[in-house]
Scaffold this active site. Structure first.
Site, PDB file in Angstrom:
ATOM      1  N   SER A  54      -3.845  -0.209  14.436  1.00 21.94           N
ATOM      2  CA  SER A  54      -4.677   0.989  14.669  1.00 21.94           C
ATOM      3  C   SER A  54      -5.096   1.027  16.125  1.00 21.94           C
ATOM      4  O   SER A  54      -5.171  -0.019  16.786  1.00 21.94           O
ATOM      5  CB  SER A  54      -5.929   0.926  13.785  1.00 21.94           C
ATOM      6  OG  SER A  54      -6.825   1.972  14.117  1.00 21.94           O
ATOM      7  N   ARG A  97      -2.195  -1.142  -5.857  1.00 22.15           N
ATOM      8  CA  ARG A  97      -3.008  -1.484  -7.031  1.00 22.15           C
ATOM      9  C   ARG A  97      -2.714  -0.543  -8.187  1.00 22.15           C
ATOM     10  O   ARG A  97      -2.951  -0.865  -9.328  1.00 22.15           O
ATOM     11  CB  ARG A  97      -4.500  -1.442  -6.662  1.00 22.15           C
ATOM     12  CG  ARG A  97      -4.923  -2.648  -5.829  1.00 22.15           C
ATOM     13  CD  ARG A  97      -6.334  -2.546  -5.326  1.00 22.15           C
ATOM     14  NE  ARG A  97      -6.477  -1.489  -4.338  1.00 22.15           N
ATOM     15  CZ  ARG A  97      -7.606  -1.181  -3.721  1.00 22.15           C
ATOM     16  NH1 ARG A  97      -8.707  -1.836  -3.999  1.00 22.15           N
ATOM     17  NH2 ARG A  97      -7.655  -0.220  -2.823  1.00 22.15           N
ATOM     18  N   PHE A 106      -7.780   8.262   4.189  1.00 16.25           N
ATOM     19  CA  PHE A 106      -8.473   7.195   4.923  1.00 16.25           C
ATOM     20  C   PHE A 106      -9.978   7.481   5.070  1.00 16.25           C
ATOM     21  O   PHE A 106     -10.817   6.630   4.762  1.00 16.25           O
ATOM     22  CB  PHE A 106      -7.815   7.043   6.304  1.00 16.25           C
ATOM     23  CG  PHE A 106      -8.499   6.076   7.224  1.00 16.25           C
ATOM     24  CD1 PHE A 106      -8.208   4.723   7.170  1.00 16.25           C
ATOM     25  CD2 PHE A 106      -9.434   6.509   8.155  1.00 16.25           C
ATOM     26  CE1 PHE A 106      -8.842   3.814   8.020  1.00 16.25           C
ATOM     27  CE2 PHE A 106     -10.075   5.621   9.008  1.00 16.25           C
ATOM     28  CZ  PHE A 106      -9.772   4.274   8.941  1.00 16.25           C
ATOM     29  N   TYR A 155     -14.379  -2.751  10.639  1.00 12.77           N
ATOM     30  CA  TYR A 155     -13.013  -2.196  10.588  1.00 12.77           C
ATOM     31  C   TYR A 155     -12.279  -2.515  11.895  1.00 12.77           C
ATOM     32  O   TYR A 155     -11.135  -2.972  11.878  1.00 12.77           O
ATOM     33  CB  TYR A 155     -13.062  -0.678  10.343  1.00 12.77           C
ATOM     34  CG  TYR A 155     -11.682  -0.070  10.345  1.00 12.77           C
ATOM     35  CD1 TYR A 155     -10.799  -0.318   9.301  1.00 12.77           C
ATOM     36  CD2 TYR A 155     -11.244   0.719  11.412  1.00 12.77           C
ATOM     37  CE1 TYR A 155      -9.506   0.207   9.312  1.00 12.77           C
ATOM     38  CE2 TYR A 155      -9.959   1.252  11.427  1.00 12.77           C
ATOM     39  CZ  TYR A 155      -9.103   0.989  10.369  1.00 12.77           C
ATOM     40  OH  TYR A 155      -7.824   1.493  10.386  1.00 12.77           O
ATOM     41  N   GLY A 189       0.829  -1.214   0.000  1.00 19.19           N
ATOM     42  CA  GLY A 189       0.000   0.000   0.000  1.00 19.19           C
ATOM     43  C   GLY A 189       0.856   1.253   0.000  1.00 19.19           C
ATOM     44  O   GLY A 189       0.575   2.227   0.699  1.00 19.19           O
ATOM     45  N   ALA A 190       1.895   1.243  -0.845  1.00 20.86           N
ATOM     46  CA  ALA A 190       2.892   2.326  -0.796  1.00 20.86           C
ATOM     47  C   ALA A 190       2.553   3.499  -1.722  1.00 20.86           C
ATOM     48  O   ALA A 190       3.334   4.444  -1.806  1.00 20.86           O
ATOM     49  CB  ALA A 190       4.267   1.765  -1.159  1.00 20.86           C
TER      50      ALA A 190
HETATM   51  C1  8X3 Z   1      -7.553   4.626  11.797  1.00 15.08           C
HETATM   52  C2  8X3 Z   1      -7.792   5.298  13.079  1.00 15.08           C
HETATM   53  O1  8X3 Z   1      -9.461   5.967  14.867  1.00 15.08           O
HETATM   54  O2  8X3 Z   1     -10.190   6.172  12.549  1.00 15.08           O
HETATM   55  O3  8X3 Z   1      -7.181   3.318  11.984  1.00 15.08           O
HETATM   56  O4  8X3 Z   1     -10.023   4.028  13.579  1.00 15.08           O
HETATM   57  S1  8X3 Z   1      -9.438   5.341  13.514  1.00 15.08           S
END
Ligand code: 8X3
Length: 254
Positions: free
Chosen positions: A141, A39, A191, A154, A14-15
């Site tokens: 995380s 990808r 993200f 997640y 994922g670079a």
């Molecule tokens: C990402 C941080 O706090 O949005 O892994 O889950 S959080």
């Protein structure tokens, strides 16, 4: 003595952007040679152009176990002895209560964050075991320590990364292979935009009124972990913005 990354071979998944990209730059600046996967090949080629080191870009989706096995098995001889694996590829898809979630999002997160990480780790670690050296650095995380509402799947994947980190370390006890996890809180990357399916305004709100971490902050932690003397293993490092104290509690100005 700190561990030099000069001429070491580091594989980063994922670079193409965010934390993975920042790790690639930091490792290149420390003299490492890079195998980078993502990808999007054009992003990897741009990364290769931007650093002053040897880079072996590989277009692949870590969900594809056959592709992962072939890629690792067929690395040119000069790239085969991977010293460090940085398991960065991962994502959140969707945000909401479990009963409103989508199966495709569940599959995407579990297949990437857990199964993909396992496929690449197994293939790379088998070589590390033969050489009796290496280092696996997982990007976990805060969500792997603290589950929160609307993030069930997640969080489940990041708890899985936490478990893999712990169990792998136990599997490898007695070898010279290190296993570490760097577990960030809020990092300003794409993200949230990915999580909210391209809704930029909603993504911006996640980081509003506070100074979130940057990808470089996490790359810095990865570099610290990678360069400790060989008898030192940073087992698990939680890194949060000063304005964040838990997965859900942040201080915001206005
Ligand atoms: C990402 C941080 O706090 O949005 O892994 O889950 S959080």
């Amino acid at each position: 003595m700190s561990y030099s990354l000069q001429n070491k071979i580091i594989l980063i998944t994922g670079a193409s952007s965010g934390i993975g990209h920042a790790c690639a730059i930091a490792c290149a600046n420390a003299g490492a040679k890079l195998i980078v996967t993502a990808r999007r090949l054009e992003k990897l080629k741009a990364l290769a152009e931007s650093v002053d080191t040897d880079v072996y870009p590989v277009q692949c989706d870590i969900r594809d176990k056959n592709a992962i096995q072939t890629f690792i098995n067929e690395l040119p001889p000069e790239w085969q002895n991977i010293d460090i694996l940085i398991n960065n590829a991962g994502l959140a898809a969707g945000f909401g209560p479990l009963h409103e979630g989508k199966d495709d999002d569940f599959d995407l997160m579990i297949d990437t964050n857990v199964k993909g990480l396992l496929y690449i780790t197994r293939n790379v670690v088998s070589g590390m075991v033969k050489r009796n050296k290496g280092h696996v650095i997982n990007i976990g995380s805060i969500a792997g320590h603290e589950a929160y509402a609307n993030g069930t799947v997640y969080c489940a994947t990041k708890f899985a990364v936490n478990a893999i980190n712990t169990a792998l370390k136990k599997d490898l006890l007695g070898t010279n292979i290190r296993v570490s996890s760097i577990d960030p809180g809020m990092v300003k990357t794409n993200f949230s935009e990915v999580r909210f399916k391209g809704d930029k305004a909603r993504a911006e709100q996640v980081y509003a009124g506070m100074q979130a971490l940057t990808p470089e902050d996490i790359a810095d932690a990865v570099l610290y972990c990678a360069t400790r003397p060989q008898h030192v293993n940073v087992s698990d490092m939680i890194v949060l913005a000063t304005a964040q104290v838990s997965a859900t509690v942040t201080h915001r100005e206005n």
